[in-house]
Motif scaffolding. Structure first.
Motif, PDB file in Angstrom:
ATOM      1  N   PRO A  26      43.908  -6.277  11.010  1.00 31.45           N
ATOM      2  CA  PRO A  26      44.065  -4.850  10.713  1.00 31.45           C
ATOM      3  C   PRO A  26      44.829  -4.627   9.405  1.00 31.45           C
ATOM      4  CG  PRO A  26      44.613  -5.279  13.003  1.00 31.45           C
ATOM      5  CD  PRO A  26      44.432  -6.620  12.347  1.00 31.45           C
ATOM      6  N   VAL A  27      44.433  -3.585   8.687  1.00 26.04           N
ATOM      7  CA  VAL A  27      45.154  -3.180   7.471  1.00 26.04           C
ATOM      8  C   VAL A  27      45.655  -1.762   7.737  1.00 26.04           C
ATOM      9  CG1 VAL A  27      45.051  -2.859   4.979  1.00 26.04           C
ATOM     10  CG2 VAL A  27      43.580  -4.586   6.068  1.00 26.04           C
ATOM     11  N   VAL A  28      46.785  -1.693   8.416  1.00 24.93           N
ATOM     12  CA  VAL A  28      47.291  -0.381   8.836  1.00 24.93           C
ATOM     13  C   VAL A  28      47.924   0.336   7.641  1.00 24.93           C
ATOM     14  CG1 VAL A  28      48.905   0.821  10.356  1.00 24.93           C
ATOM     15  CG2 VAL A  28      47.657  -1.196  11.177  1.00 24.93           C
ATOM     16  N   ILE A  29      47.445   1.540   7.393  1.00 25.94           N
ATOM     17  CA  ILE A  29      47.982   2.332   6.279  1.00 25.94           C
ATOM     18  C   ILE A  29      49.319   2.910   6.723  1.00 25.94           C
ATOM     19  CG2 ILE A  29      47.582   4.309   4.765  1.00 25.94           C
ATOM     20  CD1 ILE A  29      44.544   3.883   5.299  1.00 25.94           C
ATOM     21  N   GLU A  30      50.391   2.271   6.250  1.00 26.98           N
ATOM     22  CA  GLU A  30      51.716   2.692   6.712  1.00 26.98           C
ATOM     23  C   GLU A  30      52.179   3.951   5.994  1.00 26.98           C
ATOM     24  OE1 GLU A  30      54.948  -0.129   8.051  1.00 26.98           O
ATOM     25  OE2 GLU A  30      55.645   0.428   6.055  1.00 26.98           O
ATOM     26  N   SER A  31      51.855   4.029   4.707  1.00 23.31           N
ATOM     27  CA  SER A  31      52.271   5.234   3.973  1.00 23.31           C
ATOM     28  C   SER A  31      51.231   5.610   2.929  1.00 23.31           C
ATOM     29  CB  SER A  31      53.627   5.013   3.293  1.00 23.31           C
ATOM     30  OG  SER A  31      53.499   4.059   2.263  1.00 23.31           O
ATOM     31  N   VAL A  32      51.102   6.905   2.740  1.00 21.09           N
ATOM     32  CA  VAL A  32      50.271   7.471   1.674  1.00 21.09           C
ATOM     33  C   VAL A  32      51.173   8.421   0.905  1.00 21.09           C
ATOM     34  CG1 VAL A  32      48.272   8.890   1.105  1.00 21.09           C
ATOM     35  CG2 VAL A  32      48.192   7.397   3.122  1.00 21.09           C
ATOM     36  N   GLU A  33      51.297   8.197  -0.393  1.00 24.75           N
ATOM     37  CA  GLU A  33      52.143   9.083  -1.201  1.00 24.75           C
ATOM     38  C   GLU A  33      51.328   9.722  -2.311  1.00 24.75           C
ATOM     39  OE1 GLU A  33      56.281   7.042  -2.025  1.00 24.75           O
ATOM     40  OE2 GLU A  33      54.670   5.539  -1.970  1.00 24.75           O
ATOM     41  N   LEU A  34      51.602  10.980  -2.558  1.00 19.83           N
ATOM     42  CA  LEU A  34      51.088  11.614  -3.769  1.00 19.83           C
ATOM     43  C   LEU A  34      52.289  11.874  -4.665  1.00 19.83           C
ATOM     44  CD1 LEU A  34      48.519  12.665  -5.162  1.00 19.83           C
ATOM     45  CD2 LEU A  34      49.149  14.942  -4.357  1.00 19.83           C
ATOM     46  N   LEU A  35      52.253  11.275  -5.854  1.00 21.43           N
ATOM     47  CA  LEU A  35      53.364  11.387  -6.803  1.00 21.43           C
ATOM     48  C   LEU A  35      52.929  12.290  -7.951  1.00 21.43           C
ATOM     49  CD1 LEU A  35      54.157   7.556  -6.854  1.00 21.43           C
ATOM     50  CD2 LEU A  35      55.234   9.313  -5.424  1.00 21.43           C
ATOM     51  N   ARG A  36      53.878  13.039  -8.482  1.00 21.03           N
ATOM     52  CA  ARG A  36      53.518  14.032  -9.489  1.00 21.03           C
ATOM     53  C   ARG A  36      54.510  14.044 -10.641  1.00 21.03           C
ATOM     54  NH1 ARG A  36      52.907  20.657  -8.573  1.00 21.03           N
ATOM     55  NH2 ARG A  36      52.333  21.080 -10.734  1.00 21.03           N
ATOM     56  N   ASP A  37      53.974  14.182 -11.840  1.00 22.86           N
ATOM     57  CA  ASP A  37      54.781  14.539 -13.009  1.00 22.86           C
ATOM     58  C   ASP A  37      54.048  15.680 -13.700  1.00 22.86           C
ATOM     59  OD1 ASP A  37      56.304  14.771 -15.293  1.00 22.86           O
ATOM     60  OD2 ASP A  37      55.411  13.015 -16.265  1.00 22.86           O
ATOM     61  N   ARG A  38      54.505  16.892 -13.511  1.00 19.77           N
ATOM     62  CA  ARG A  38      53.839  18.090 -14.055  1.00 19.77           C
ATOM     63  C   ARG A  38      52.346  18.118 -13.689  1.00 19.77           C
ATOM     64  NH1 ARG A  38      55.471  16.776 -19.886  1.00 19.77           N
ATOM     65  NH2 ARG A  38      55.630  14.750 -18.879  1.00 19.77           N
ATOM     66  N   LYS A  39      51.441  17.895 -14.641  1.00 21.96           N
ATOM     67  CA  LYS A  39      50.008  18.000 -14.334  1.00 21.96           C
ATOM     68  C   LYS A  39      49.391  16.666 -13.927  1.00 21.96           C
ATOM     69  CE  LYS A  39      49.174  21.821 -17.548  1.00 21.96           C
ATOM     70  NZ  LYS A  39      48.419  22.280 -18.730  1.00 21.96           N
ATOM     71  N   SER A  40      50.196  15.633 -13.880  1.00 26.13           N
ATOM     72  CA  SER A  40      49.677  14.287 -13.635  1.00 26.13           C
ATOM     73  C   SER A  40      49.999  13.837 -12.211  1.00 26.13           C
ATOM     74  CB  SER A  40      50.302  13.330 -14.656  1.00 26.13           C
ATOM     75  OG  SER A  40      49.955  11.999 -14.368  1.00 26.13           O
ATOM     76  N   PHE A  41      49.017  13.207 -11.565  1.00 27.17           N
ATOM     77  CA  PHE A  41      49.169  12.804 -10.167  1.00 27.17           C
ATOM     78  C   PHE A  41      48.797  11.337  -9.987  1.00 27.17           C
ATOM     79  CE2 PHE A  41      48.741  17.320 -10.217  1.00 27.17           C
ATOM     80  CZ  PHE A  41      49.543  17.785  -9.185  1.00 27.17           C
ATOM     81  N   ILE A  42      49.578  10.656  -9.169  1.00 24.45           N
ATOM     82  CA  ILE A  42      49.319   9.255  -8.836  1.00 24.45           C
ATOM     83  C   ILE A  42      49.348   9.121  -7.321  1.00 24.45           C
ATOM     84  CG2 ILE A  42      50.267   6.898  -8.943  1.00 24.45           C
ATOM     85  CD1 ILE A  42      51.458   7.588 -11.665  1.00 24.45           C
ATOM     86  N   CYS A  43      48.416   8.347  -6.786  1.00 19.82           N
ATOM     87  CA  CYS A  43      48.432   8.071  -5.351  1.00 19.82           C
ATOM     88  C   CYS A  43      48.851   6.624  -5.124  1.00 19.82           C
ATOM     89  CB  CYS A  43      47.044   8.306  -4.756  1.00 19.82           C
ATOM     90  SG  CYS A  43      46.919   7.775  -3.038  1.00 19.82           S
ATOM     91  N   ARG A  44      49.732   6.428  -4.148  1.00 20.23           N
ATOM     92  CA  ARG A  44      50.144   5.071  -3.787  1.00 20.23           C
ATOM     93  C   ARG A  44      50.023   4.913  -2.274  1.00 20.23           C
ATOM     94  NH1 ARG A  44      55.671   3.583  -6.221  1.00 20.23           N
ATOM     95  NH2 ARG A  44      56.391   5.141  -4.733  1.00 20.23           N
ATOM     96  N   VAL A  45      49.348   3.858  -1.860  1.00 24.70           N
ATOM     97  CA  VAL A  45      49.249   3.559  -0.424  1.00 24.70           C
ATOM     98  C   VAL A  45      49.871   2.194  -0.175  1.00 24.70           C
ATOM     99  CG1 VAL A  45      47.163   4.939  -0.055  1.00 24.70           C
ATOM    100  CG2 VAL A  45      46.937   2.525  -0.642  1.00 24.70           C
ATOM    101  N   ARG A  46      50.457   2.068   0.993  1.00 22.78           N
ATOM    102  CA  ARG A  46      51.032   0.774   1.377  1.00 22.78           C
ATOM    103  C   ARG A  46      50.615   0.453   2.803  1.00 22.78           C
ATOM    104  NH1 ARG A  46      56.505   2.212  -1.467  1.00 22.78           N
ATOM    105  NH2 ARG A  46      56.271   1.079  -3.432  1.00 22.78           N
ATOM    106  N   SER A  47      50.326  -0.834   3.027  1.00 27.17           N
ATOM    107  CA  SER A  47      49.985  -1.261   4.384  1.00 27.17           C
ATOM    108  C   SER A  47      51.244  -1.719   5.101  1.00 27.17           C
ATOM    109  CB  SER A  47      48.974  -2.406   4.344  1.00 27.17           C
ATOM    110  OG  SER A  47      49.646  -3.618   4.064  1.00 27.17           O
ATOM    111  N   SER A  48      51.141  -1.833   6.399  1.00 25.97           N
ATOM    112  CA  SER A  48      52.306  -2.290   7.169  1.00 25.97           C
ATOM    113  C   SER A  48      52.628  -3.751   6.869  1.00 25.97           C
ATOM    114  CB  SER A  48      52.059  -2.082   8.669  1.00 25.97           C
ATOM    115  OG  SER A  48      50.847  -2.691   9.035  1.00 25.97           O
ATOM    116  N   ASP A  49      51.683  -4.472   6.233  1.00 24.59           N
ATOM    117  CA  ASP A  49      51.965  -5.852   5.821  1.00 24.59           C
ATOM    118  C   ASP A  49      52.467  -5.940   4.385  1.00 24.59           C
ATOM    119  OD1 ASP A  49      51.250  -6.875   8.257  1.00 24.59           O
ATOM    120  OD2 ASP A  49      49.149  -7.166   7.684  1.00 24.59           O
ATOM    121  N   GLY A  50      52.703  -4.799   3.752  1.00 27.85           N
ATOM    122  CA  GLY A  50      53.292  -4.813   2.415  1.00 27.85           C
ATOM    123  C   GLY A  50      52.296  -4.820   1.270  1.00 27.85           C
TER     124      GLY A  50
END
Lengths: 398, 398
Positions: A26-50
């Motif tokens: 299994p690749v459990v999605i432990e966290s989903v983040e949306l990061l922002r700097d003004r008009k710019s967006f980055i997505c970061r996902v992490r699994s429970s295995d790092g």
């Protein structure tokens, strides 16, 4: 409507896309983040295995619809097994009917790219190869940038700029722009006869054998679309894209039937059922799902397979800016029924705040040699984004 | 496809909606504000002559897409003459192709409601009467609320709750819910045979002559939609709504042709061209543009006129909560080809933060007497929203 054709497409749609066998655990999605700097967006996902995956958002649409990422996508995907990606995408895209459209799909694609980056990192394969086989290790490009210039500058000036890009990239194909591009079927040009002049001048400038496409961006009514199309036939254009407003599919079919050159379209279509219609009825010969606007690579792969089953071709659309070229390369590298040329808007990795996104390729430089770019070779999305740049983005509120 | 029918509809679409003659002088939109308190949104517009209009946003979609209001709609509408509303709505809705969809239309509707409030205040007429004539001073309702209850509680319990609302409002019609309502054509019910049981029990409970509708919310494949539809025919249902996923229009037409009872749908359609298709091909007998999801009353009026020209009926959809009932009443009061019954989800004016929106009618109480509600009589939207409540909302950032 052709029921037998739809039956074929429906069987295609049932086939899995993600290569689940690459991931025994299994690749459990432990966290989903949306990061922002003004008009710019980055997505970061992490699994429970790092394991980690990172994607850069859309250069100008992420800002319009990010709350749906925070309010709907993060809760939906958190805790899920990323190996169920096909089913998760289907459920979230089809069942949340009041959220549908390009702005929602852009958020979904951003998240999917980060998940594919993570999965590619785990499998030690490029992101494309976790959803398909390497069918196109080299991608031939067409130049699709300079949209406002081709419409607003003097034809000779804009063609001169395009020629500079042609020399720089050695691209073997160029896309022009027809009409005002307003999606209003207004039949108004920016100056009388301007489009005809652009068509003639481009053919003269680039020579009889050079590959030229043109995009109407919904400028025309059916009659005017056909009139312009006949001029394109005379000048041997490679494809004629979206002359009537994007959702005028019945009218587009009338234009298509009147044309002896192939037609292209589909970049605004956000629905799988919509592409089933477009493929099943040969509304266009070249289908152009946008990898962002249509909600990512898994969904685009389903379109590619329908396109293949229908005997048509696919040439995914991508916006300029951000990491669009990178997503395009991953997608096309594994695309069945890929067209000969694919949209390229230069290696411009500026984010919407004007900052060059500091990325380093994991596997050789990205460059156009002879109008050809090699598919990314590193794992995941194939790039390392400077951690200091990511740190300028912070958790996005809704 | 029927070209003659489309020609008729295209002529209908060319007719103006806003009664411009009511406004001899320019009504320059000096400011457009989106105000926010957590999940709740209010729009306020002011003219350069000091006229003001205020609307309450959508109870659960405003939060998903408000940046497009701030980034796109405020710049577009500021400084424009509100008397050009028809043309402004056309341009902003049709030309911004990458923003289209229900979430965008909800923002557009919110702004349009505030503009119609302002224009109604200037003309000293109810908002509906600045875009149409008073065709339906009294609106007969059907009860369309209790959606989750009708699907998830025991059939007898949910029908009991519906009966309480029937007694309270004296409504002459009730809408049930079929299937799981997932828009996935999954053909899965919440319990085996549950929908059939609900249909039978409702007919027994409310009697042979009571008006019953049912809504599938995209639960079914074509075959299952027809199977359930035949049961509805046996039980004399008034309409059968959206059994297949909303954008399966070709498949919906197959179901429609197999049915002897009328069909209803269209609430997720956000495109004018889409409604032209639905009306021109009689995909449904009752068309249901949502006043928010479709981008406001002017656009809905255009659909109503197409519906009238096609010999069909219109019954606009509206979500529960907020001031949905008020917008519905204004719209239906001036709607040509209005159906006999219109969606009502009780006078629940809670905002998404759980606060009762403090509104005072300018012209007599809102109440359902004998299942009928009188159209609002005061100027503009016909209500005064407590200024202290508005003050809890502050300028919304993007």
């Amino acid at each position: 409507m052709n029921p037998e054709q739809y039956e074929i497409l429906d069987r295609v749609l049932e086939q899995p896309v993600l290569k689940r066998y690459l991931f025994p655990d299994p690749v459990v999605i432990e966290s989903v983040e949306l990061l922002r700097d003004r008009k710019s967006f980055i997505c970061r996902v992490r699994s429970s295995d790092g394991a980690e995956g990172v994607s850069i958002g859309h250069p100008f649409i992420s800002l319009e619809s990010y709350p749906v990422f925070v309010n709907a996508l993060i809760p939906f995907f958190t805790g899920k097994d990323a190996r169920d990606l096909d089913a998760l995408l289907h459920e979230v895209a089809e069942s949340q009917v009041k959220k549908q459209g390009v702005p929602f799909c852009v958020q979904l694609a951003t998240l999917e790219f980060a998940i594919l980056d993570m999965l590619g990192n785990i499998a030690e394969k490029p992101a494309g190869l976790v959803i398909g086989d390497l069918l196109n290790p080299e991608v031939d490009i067409y130049l699709g940038h300079l949209l406002p210039q081709l419409r607003n500058l003097e034809p000779e000036v804009s063609l001169g700029m395009m020629d500079e890009s042609r020399i720089e990239t050695q691209a073997k194909a160029i896309k022009l722009r027809a009409g005002r591009g307003d999606n209003l079927a207004s039949d108004i040009d920016n100056a009388p006869g301007r489009t005809e002049k652009l068509i003639r001048m481009a053919r003269e400038k680039f020579g009889d054998d050079y590959v030229l496409m043109i995009d109407g961006n919904g400028s025309y009514s059916v009659d005017e679309a056909i009139r312009i199309g006949k001029i394109l036939e005379e000048h041997n254009f490679y494809w004629y894209e979206e002359p009537v407003p994007w959702d005028w599919y019945e009218e587009q079919k009338i234009v298509e039937q009147a044309m002896n050159i192939p037609m292209a379209g589909g970049e605004e279509e956000f629905g799988m059922h919509g592409f089933r219609y477009l493929a099943g009825n040969e509304v266009f010969q070249f289908l152009q799902p946008d990898i962002f606007y249509f909600g990512g690579m898994v969904r685009t792969m389903k379109v590619a397979r329908m396109v293949e089953a229908a005997g048509l071709q696919i040439s995914p659309h991508i916006s300029g800016g951000g990491l669009g070229f990178l997503y395009m390369l991953h997608m096309v590298s594994v695309c069945p029924a890929a067209a000969e040329y694919h949209e390229f808007k230069m290696f411009s990795t500026k984010d919407p705040n004007g900052t060059i996104i500091p990325v380093e390729s994991k596997g050789g430089p990205f460059e156009s040699v002879g109008g050809t770019i090699r598919a990314p070779k590193g794992s995941g999305l194939g790039v390392i984004i400077d951690p200091d740049y990511i740190k300028t983005h912070t958790t996005c509120a809704n």
